[in-house]
Design a protein around this motif. Structure first.
Motif, mmCIF file in Angstrom:
data_model
loop_
_atom_site.group_PDB
_atom_site.id
_atom_site.type_symbol
_atom_site.label_atom_id
_atom_site.label_comp_id
_atom_site.label_asym_id
_atom_site.label_seq_id
_atom_site.Cartn_x
_atom_site.Cartn_y
_atom_site.Cartn_z
ATOM 1 N N SER A 29 0.842 -1.191 0.000
ATOM 2 C CA SER A 29 0.000 0.000 0.000
ATOM 3 C C SER A 29 0.879 1.243 0.000
ATOM 4 O O SER A 29 2.078 1.181 0.245
ATOM 5 C CB SER A 29 -0.914 -0.011 1.215
ATOM 6 O OG SER A 29 -0.146 0.143 2.378
ATOM 7 N N ARG A 63 -7.061 2.461 6.685
ATOM 8 C CA ARG A 63 -7.538 2.852 5.358
ATOM 9 C C ARG A 63 -8.609 1.886 4.889
ATOM 10 O O ARG A 63 -8.737 0.781 5.389
ATOM 11 C CB ARG A 63 -6.385 2.846 4.357
ATOM 12 C CG ARG A 63 -5.306 3.833 4.721
ATOM 13 C CD ARG A 63 -4.941 4.631 3.570
ATOM 14 N NE ARG A 63 -3.830 5.522 3.867
ATOM 15 C CZ ARG A 63 -3.384 6.385 3.014
ATOM 16 N NH1 ARG A 63 -3.915 6.460 1.824
ATOM 17 N NH2 ARG A 63 -2.399 7.181 3.317
ATOM 18 N N GLU A 67 -7.595 1.914 -0.325
ATOM 19 C CA GLU A 67 -6.480 2.709 0.168
ATOM 20 C C GLU A 67 -6.811 4.193 0.338
ATOM 21 O O GLU A 67 -5.940 5.042 0.222
ATOM 22 C CB GLU A 67 -5.251 2.547 -0.743
ATOM 23 C CG GLU A 67 -4.611 1.187 -0.654
ATOM 24 C CD GLU A 67 -4.131 0.860 0.747
ATOM 25 O OE1 GLU A 67 -3.549 1.727 1.408
ATOM 26 O OE2 GLU A 67 -4.348 -0.282 1.182
#
Length: 139
Positions: A29, A63, A67
């Motif tokens: 991420s 998150r 994302e």
């Protein structure tokens, strides 16, 4: 008039199957990617990071699966009361409340911690301001 074959096709909707390919690899991420590059051999003591050192925090922000930050805007009382809700705050929510109020330049009484759900409620529609503050803080 519709033909019977058209009715049959309309009644049977195609089924979608979601699966992972056998060679699927997870992608890191954005929170874990770094922008630092290795130091050049000419200057072994030079640091490439130009950002200020991070202060230790006792809270984190989770998150969503896409994302993004879990920040939502609400309108209550027929649209007269505008609220922004921050979800997925983990850790010390009171210190997050104080930091958020200081970072946005608003009064601490405009930020409320809902202890039952764990959400942070901010008066007004401030989603873009909160996202900018979180990015600036590196959360």
């Amino acid at each position: 008039m519709l033909r019977p074959s058209t009715l049959l096709r309309a009644a049977v909707a195609p089924t979608r199957y979601f699966f992972q390919a056998p060679n699927w690899t997870p992608v890191l991420s954005r929170r874990f990617l770094t922008t630092e590059t290795p130091a050049s051999p000419e200057a072994p003591n030079a640091t490439t990071s130009q950002t200020k050192p991070q202060t230790p925090r006792n809270f984190t922000i989770g998150r969503t699966p896409s994302e993004n930050y879990a920040i939502y805007q609400l309108a209550k009382r027929g649209g007269n009361k505008l609220l922004t809700v921050v979800k997925k705050v983990e850790g010390d929510k009171l210190s997050f409340k104080q930091s958020l109020a200081k970072g946005l330049g608003i009064n601490v009484t405009d930020v409320i911690v809902n202890n039952l759900t764990g959400h942070i409620v901010v008066a007004g529609h401030r989603k873009s301001q909160i996202e900018e503050w979180l990015k600036k803080e590196g959360l």
